[in-house]
Design a protein around this motif. Sequence first.
Motif, PDB file in Angstrom:
ATOM      1  N   VAL A  96       1.268  -0.942  -0.092  1.00  0.00           N
ATOM      2  CA  VAL A  96       0.084   0.105   0.252  1.00  0.00           C
ATOM      3  C   VAL A  96       0.834   1.415  -0.261  1.00  0.00           C
ATOM      4  N   ALA A  97       0.737   2.309  -0.807  1.00  0.00           N
ATOM      5  CA  ALA A  97       1.384   3.459  -0.365  1.00  0.00           C
ATOM      6  C   ALA A  97       0.636   4.100   0.449  1.00  0.00           C
ATOM      7  N   HIS A  98       1.377   5.359   1.011  1.00  0.00           N
ATOM      8  CA  HIS A  98       0.557   5.712   2.291  1.00  0.00           C
ATOM      9  C   HIS A  98       1.857   7.196   1.395  1.00  0.00           C
ATOM     10  N   PHE A  99       0.926   8.797   1.286  1.00  0.00           N
ATOM     11  CA  PHE A  99       1.168   9.676   1.200  1.00  0.00           C
ATOM     12  C   PHE A  99       1.129  10.979   2.272  1.00  0.00           C
ATOM     13  N   GLY A 100       2.142  11.596   2.808  1.00  0.00           N
ATOM     14  CA  GLY A 100       2.328  12.295   3.853  1.00  0.00           C
ATOM     15  C   GLY A 100       3.304  11.800   5.247  1.00  0.00           C
ATOM     16  N   LEU A 101       2.915  12.325   6.373  1.00  0.00           N
ATOM     17  CA  LEU A 101       4.010  12.305   7.438  1.00  0.00           C
ATOM     18  C   LEU A 101       3.903  10.815   7.935  1.00  0.00           C
ATOM     19  N   TYR A 102       5.059  10.488   8.577  1.00  0.00           N
ATOM     20  CA  TYR A 102       5.586   9.314   9.611  1.00  0.00           C
ATOM     21  C   TYR A 102       4.538   8.717   9.943  1.00  0.00           C
ATOM     22  N   ASP A 103       4.211   9.465  11.311  1.00  0.00           N
ATOM     23  CA  ASP A 103       3.672   9.118  11.620  1.00  0.00           C
ATOM     24  C   ASP A 103       2.178   8.976  11.779  1.00  0.00           C
ATOM     25  N   ALA A 104       1.679   9.203  10.789  1.00  0.00           N
ATOM     26  CA  ALA A 104      -0.301   9.160  10.449  1.00  0.00           C
ATOM     27  C   ALA A 104       0.532   7.968   9.475  1.00  0.00           C
ATOM     28  N   MET A 105       1.160   6.907   9.435  1.00  0.00           N
ATOM     29  CA  MET A 105       1.389   5.560   8.422  1.00  0.00           C
ATOM     30  C   MET A 105       0.014   4.627   8.964  1.00  0.00           C
ATOM     31  N   MET A 106      -0.146   4.366  10.314  1.00  0.00           N
ATOM     32  CA  MET A 106      -0.968   3.081  11.409  1.00  0.00           C
ATOM     33  C   MET A 106      -2.839   3.414  10.541  1.00  0.00           C
ATOM     34  N   PRO A 107      -3.335   4.224   9.231  1.00  0.00           N
ATOM     35  CA  PRO A 107      -4.403   3.121   8.697  1.00  0.00           C
ATOM     36  C   PRO A 107      -3.194   2.724   7.674  1.00  0.00           C
ATOM     37  N   ALA A 108      -2.959   3.453   6.750  1.00  0.00           N
ATOM     38  CA  ALA A 108      -2.330   2.071   5.668  1.00  0.00           C
ATOM     39  C   ALA A 108      -1.852   0.774   6.357  1.00  0.00           C
ATOM     40  N   TYR A 109      -0.939   0.379   7.512  1.00  0.00           N
ATOM     41  CA  TYR A 109      -1.297  -0.508   7.966  1.00  0.00           C
ATOM     42  C   TYR A 109      -2.179  -1.395   7.992  1.00  0.00           C
ATOM     43  N   GLN A 110      -3.575  -0.608   8.838  1.00  0.00           N
ATOM     44  CA  GLN A 110      -4.515  -0.831   9.015  1.00  0.00           C
ATOM     45  C   GLN A 110      -5.370  -1.925   7.723  1.00  0.00           C
ATOM     46  N   ALA A 111      -5.455  -0.683   6.935  1.00  0.00           N
ATOM     47  CA  ALA A 111      -5.334  -1.046   5.192  1.00  0.00           C
ATOM     48  C   ALA A 111      -5.077  -2.537   4.947  1.00  0.00           C
ATOM     49  N   VAL A 112      -3.719  -2.424   4.799  1.00  0.00           N
ATOM     50  CA  VAL A 112      -3.449  -3.942   4.098  1.00  0.00           C
ATOM     51  C   VAL A 112      -3.977  -5.128   5.129  1.00  0.00           C
ATOM     52  N   LEU A 113      -3.688  -5.003   6.037  1.00  0.00           N
ATOM     53  CA  LEU A 113      -3.583  -6.221   7.233  1.00  0.00           C
ATOM     54  C   LEU A 113      -5.644  -6.682   7.035  1.00  0.00           C
ATOM     55  N   THR A 114      -6.426  -5.431   7.353  1.00  0.00           N
ATOM     56  CA  THR A 114      -7.768  -5.886   6.887  1.00  0.00           C
ATOM     57  C   THR A 114      -7.518  -6.498   5.381  1.00  0.00           C
ATOM     58  N   TRP A 115      -7.256  -5.966   4.356  1.00  0.00           N
ATOM     59  CA  TRP A 115      -6.825  -6.717   3.635  1.00  0.00           C
ATOM     60  C   TRP A 115      -6.531  -7.881   3.084  1.00  0.00           C
ATOM     61  N   LEU A 116      -5.781  -8.676   3.793  1.00  0.00           N
ATOM     62  CA  LEU A 116      -5.077  -8.983   3.916  1.00  0.00           C
ATOM     63  C   LEU A 116      -6.758 -10.607   4.537  1.00  0.00           C
ATOM     64  N   ALA A 117      -6.872 -10.246   5.915  1.00  0.00           N
ATOM     65  CA  ALA A 117      -7.808 -10.998   6.466  1.00  0.00           C
ATOM     66  C   ALA A 117      -9.189 -11.592   5.734  1.00  0.00           C
ATOM     67  N   ASP A 118      -9.645 -10.427   5.188  1.00  0.00           N
ATOM     68  CA  ASP A 118     -11.044 -10.838   3.907  1.00  0.00           C
ATOM     69  C   ASP A 118     -10.363 -10.825   2.569  1.00  0.00           C
ATOM     70  N   ASN A 119      -9.436 -11.016   2.609  1.00  0.00           N
ATOM     71  CA  ASN A 119      -9.114 -12.326   2.044  1.00  0.00           C
ATOM     72  C   ASN A 119      -8.545 -13.461   1.607  1.00  0.00           C
ATOM     73  N   GLY A 120      -8.409 -13.980   3.213  1.00  0.00           N
ATOM     74  CA  GLY A 120      -7.736 -15.394   3.896  1.00  0.00           C
ATOM     75  C   GLY A 120      -7.038 -15.095   4.444  1.00  0.00           C
ATOM     76  N   HIS A 121      -5.690 -14.487   4.475  1.00  0.00           N
ATOM     77  CA  HIS A 121      -4.321 -14.547   4.925  1.00  0.00           C
ATOM     78  C   HIS A 121      -3.662 -14.023   5.035  1.00  0.00           C
ATOM     79  N   SER A 122      -2.529 -13.939   6.122  1.00  0.00           N
ATOM     80  CA  SER A 122      -2.072 -12.933   7.798  1.00  0.00           C
ATOM     81  C   SER A 122      -0.850 -13.054   7.018  1.00  0.00           C
ATOM     82  N   PRO A 123      -0.296 -11.556   7.631  1.00  0.00           N
ATOM     83  CA  PRO A 123       0.599 -11.347   7.587  1.00  0.00           C
ATOM     84  C   PRO A 123       1.723 -12.837   7.826  1.00  0.00           C
TER      85      PRO A 123
END
Length: 169
Positions: A96-123
Amino acid sequence: MYEITARELSEQKTLVRRAKVHGDAISDFLGETYAAVATAVQEGGFSFAGPPFGRYRPLDDGSEFEIEAGFPVYGEGTPGGDVEVSSLPAGRAAVVAHFGLYDAMMPAYQAVLTWLADNGHSPEGPAWEVYYSDPDEQPDPATWRTEIYRSTPRSARSLNRPGPGSWLL
């Protein structure tokens, strides 16, 4: 809000420094590390193969991290000082690409984890970030581009989504 893509990655040789770092000291560690590794690339017989990255493994309560940071490289040589040869893994990853401050990336991390879970995968393994922007050269944080990578294990199940965001697992 975030677009997740799936990529098949080749193993990439890297030069890195490693350390246990408290969250509020990450920026200083990365700045010192990228300078030290850049010197090792130039003096050790290597060539840069891509932008800087940081791989993070949270420790204990999440306030401290085990960090491996540096640059992808080409070539053979001998790094100096506390710089080591390592690699970024081959295999499949959700990105996932994040644009903005480095300390504001948690929503991007959560989006990846949600996408993986929704598709039956884990990191699998620690996440890593690739930094395409230099804050010293681009003072507007809204232009800072970071890609977040999460490796996924191989399995017999395929994603049920055709197109560029799918792969056989």
